[in-house]
Structures are given as structure tokens and as C-alpha cells.
Design a protein around this motif. Structure first.
Motif: not given
Length: 463
Positions: A21-29, A52-61
């Protein structure tokens, strides 16, 4: 869930999926000055700042690092009003990773304080920034997916149900008429189900938390001039401060659900709502035992009373991973076609009417002009859990009925997945003067048909 000794019980958790499982986040404000009108009653078109900042959170399985992943993303956006703009972003990820469409779910939080992401608004104040913002979203999604795969490690996903009473029914009968207003109805109950998933690395460190809850992020409304994730921002902050790792939110089947206190400009109200849901999620996390364990009945100790002894024992998590993309035909109402709505929109001068027509026009173009609309339904199996993703704003019956049919396994249900469509009210609502009925393109029985298709698909996956 079953309470048979040695089995998973209603107050017990157990490992659902074991893999990579992988995790990552990017800002999309978005950039300052972008077109951000959401509410017809608003007096402004361009946001004055950021709450507040807008975010994109990603999980991979993955079952192992050599297998193609399932990619799950949570984005702080309200809706897609253009099929082409949505596909521009999603297809970028599919092409970058070489994935078929069934292996990606992009989940919108549905915050009503987000910018517009429809390039046909380019002529509006700040609309010239929309195309570049879509490029930003596409780039952030591709980068996050790549980073998550690069960071992926062996991990265990564990689920547990809880409750939170933030969501209230929002179909309120006007006291002096037959009209049903869109606001807090204290006479009706609401689905308060909260489903929390914890992703733990081999050493027990929490890598991420998934929160699936059904409640419209409509705290901040027409008087608010700030870009905001609404309550989802404080939810993430609370959970991540307590548990560590990232928090990904999946908006549930929330068409008739929203906070009782909403339609305000005060950001502290949205933050309070988010902490309320966040603390409920933390309570669920605190109820979980160590990863890859289960409470198991081991026998009796005779004392003043015969004591049933349960202990944490190692448990084997499922490595099953699969994804299906199904298509279902939903009947459409006989309403104006897209060209008629476009004409009405062009000659309208009242801003409220113009906004309503724009929404109906956009939805009609998405679902088409025929008697039915062919819509996708994503169904994933992650170990013993099921993830359901669909593009519409379904009433909570979608999640309550599927979970009732399968009380022995976690069922994640998401609205606004990989696109946006119309409302899906229950059959009985079509006899009322209800906003969700008036503005949906779908005919009576559409929600029930979607439930039927999803129920059959789940049965097939777990057979």
C-alpha cells in the motif's frame, strides 16, 4: 456482524486486506482570483482568499509491487459539470500508469466552497484561470499516484464501524406550503454510520486513515468568500494529528444529509463540524486493536461469575484484490433537452434562475437526451471489504441497504466518484415538491435500480 465465538463481531475489528500500500498527497489549492461562484444567492464571483489548503490524497493497493495497482484518490472539489473536463484529469492518471478505467477511483469531497472546474466558464470573472487549474489538477493527480507507488510498503488495512451525529436530514417541509425546503429537518432521522479504515505498516505505524461518511459539506455558503474544504479540512487535521499518516475522505451517499447548522460564512463553524467528525473517527481508531489481530474467544475462568475470556490473537488478512466496472441503464425523466436549457439560460437575467438553468443544462449534457442514461458503477474488493463508487448524488438508502444486506463485511459507498450526475431520490420522494426531484434528470426507480445492480455485483464478487 456475527458474534459467533472466534468470529468477527459487531464490536470487533479484524484485518481486511494485506498487501503493498502506498500513500501520497499533493496540494491543489487554486490560484488567487479564480472563478468560484457556487451559490446562486452569492454576490461575488471570485474568492477573496483561502480558509484552508485544498488537497489531493492518494492511496495505492497492490497484492505485490509487480502487480497493477488500484488507485484511490480524494480531492477537495465540489463537482464536475463537464464530462470532458473530468475525463481530462482522470485519463491523465490512467495513461500515466497504463491502467484500465476500473482501477482508478477519484472521489470528490463535495465542498461547496471550491472553485469552478468547467472550462465553459472561461468568460466569467476569473474564468481564464480554469484551464490552467485543470492542468494543475491533472499534474497533481499524476504526481501523487507515482509518489504513492514509489513509497508503497507491505501494510494491513483494518476497518471498523462507528457513529457520528454530524449529519442531519435536510428535507424540511415548509410549514405554510407543500414545498420541501433544503435545510435541517429535526423530525426525520439521519444515517449516522461512520466507517473508518486504518492502514498500518508492518511495524504498526499508521500510514493512512480512510474516513467514509455521508454529509454535505455545505457549512459555508453564499456569504463565504473563501476557498475551503469545509468541514473536511479540520477532519483531516484532527485525525492526522492523532494517528499520524494521511487521512483520505470519501463522501458517502449524502443527497438528503447535511449538518443541522449550515449556510454560514463563519469558518470556525466548519472547523467545529470537522473536529466533531474527526473526534468520532479517532474514537473508532482507538477501538481498533493492533493490525493483523482479532478478538478471539479462548475459554472460561470461573470466578464469582463464569467469565468469558477474549484475547487478541494473530489473524490472517485476505490478499484478495479485484476491480469491476459495470454499466447500468437508469431511466430519464421527460424534461427539456440541453439545447432548450441553453436557450433559456442565455435569455435569463435573474442570477438565481440563471444558476439553476446552468446546472440543469450541464447535467442534461452529461446524462444525454435519450430515454435512459448508461452510467458506470465501480466495485472493488479489498480483502474482505467492498468499495462502491458511482457518479451521482444518491440518497443514503444506497449505503444503508447494501450494508444491511452484508452486515458481516465493511461496505464503503461513495458519491461523486469519477464524475458527476444528478440526484437519486427514493421512489416515494417523487410524489413531493422536492428540490432533489425537481432537479434530477433521473426518473422514479433509478435509485432502486442502482441498488439492485450493486447488490448483485457484490454477491458475485464475494461468491
Amino acid at each position: 456482524m456475527s458474534s459467533t465465538p472466534g468470529k468477527q463481531g459487531s464490536n470487533n475489528d479484524g484485518p481486511s486486506f494485506r498487501g503493498v500500500i502506498g500513500t501520497a498527497r499533493e496540494q491543489i489549492t487554486p490560484p488567487p482570483g479564480i472563478y468560484s461562484r457556487c451559490w446562486a444567492a452569492a454576490k461575488h464571483d471570485v474568492a477573496a482568499g483561502v480558509h484552508r489548503p485544498m488537497t489531493l490524497t492518494c492511496l495505492t493497493f497492490q497484492t505485490d509491487s509487480k502487480q497493477p495497482p488500484l488507485v484511490l484518490m480524494g480531492l477537495d472539489l465540489m463537482t464536475w459539470r463537464s464530462r470532458e473536463d473530468e475525463w481530462f484529469v482522470r485519463n491523465g492518471v490512467l495513461e500515466a500508469l497504463g491502467l484500465p478505467p476500473e482501477r482508478l477511483m477519484m472521489c470528490l469531497s463535495h465542498t461547496h466552497a471550491s472553485p469552478a472546474v468547467q472550462r465553459t466558464n472561461a468568460d466569467k470573472p476569473g474564468g481564464h484561470l480554469i484551464a490552467s487549474y485543470l492542468e494543475q489538477l491533472r499534474g497533481a493527480a499524476i504526481k501523487a499516484a507515482g509518489s504513492a507507488l514509489k513509497n508503497a510498503v507491505p501494510a494491513t488495512l483494518t476497518w471498523r464501524y462507528g457513529k457520528c451525529d454530524l449529519a442531519a436530514n435536510r428535507d424540511f417541509p415548509e410549514p405554510v406550503s407543500q414545498r420541501i425546503l433544503c435545510g435541517f429537518n429535526p423530525a426525520q432521522s439521519a444515517d449516522d454510520t461512520l466507517l473508518v479504515g486504518r492502514i498500518s505498516a508492518s511495524g504498526g505505524t499508521t500510514l493512512a486513515t480512510i474516513v467514509n461518511y455521508a454529509c454535505h459539506p455545505t457549512t459555508l455558503a453564499w456569504e463565504n468568500q473563501l476557498i475551503s474544504p469545509d468541514y473536511v479540512g479540520a477532519l483531516r487535521e484532527s485525525v492526522e494529528a492523532h494517528a499520524g499518516g494521511l487521512c483520505l475522505f470519501i463522501q458517502g451517499a449524502s443527497a438528503e444529509l447535511a449538518p443541522a447548522e449550515q449556510y454560514v460564512s463563519e469558518t470556525h463553524v466548519a472547523d467545529r463540524h470537522g473536529r466533531r467528525l474527526g473526534f468520532a473517527a479517532i474514537s473508532v481508531l482507538e477501538g481498533m486493536g493492533p493490525p493483523a489481530t482479532n478478538l478471539t474467544y479462548i475459554g472460561i475462568v470461573e470466578s464469582g461469575a463464569p467469565l468469558a475470556i477474549w484475547r487478541r490473537e494473530p489473524a490472517t488478512a485476505s490478499t484478495h484484490l479485484s476491480a469491476e466496472l459495470l454499466w447500468t441503464e437508469l431511466p430519464l425523466k421527460k424534461v427539456e433537452d440541453a439545447s432548450d436549457l441553453q436557450t433559456q439560460w442565455r435569455i435569463a437575467t435573474d442570477p438565481v434562475l440563471k444558476e439553476k438553468l446552468a446546472r440543469r443544462w450541464a447535467i442534461r449534457e452529461i446524462v444525454g437526451e435519450g430515454p435512459t442514461s448508461r452510467l458506470p458503477l465501480w466495485i472493488w474488493r479489498l480483502g474482505d471489504s467492498i468499495l462502491i463508487g458511482q457518479q451521482n448524488e444518491a440518497y443514503s438508502a444506497l449505503q444503508t441497504q447494501l450494508r444491511k444486506n452484508h452486515p458481516d463485511r465493511p461496505i464503503v459507498v461513495g458519491n461523486l466518484i469519477n464524475g458527476s450526475g444528478g440526484y437519486l431520490p427514493p421512489v416515494e420522494a417523487y410524489a413531493t415538491d422536492l428540490y432533489q426531484v425537481a432537479h434530477t434528470p433521473f426518473a422514479s426507480g433509478s435509485l432502486e435500480e442502482l441498488i439492485r445492480v450493486a447488490r448483485s455485483a457484490i454477491q458475485f464478487l464475494i461468491a
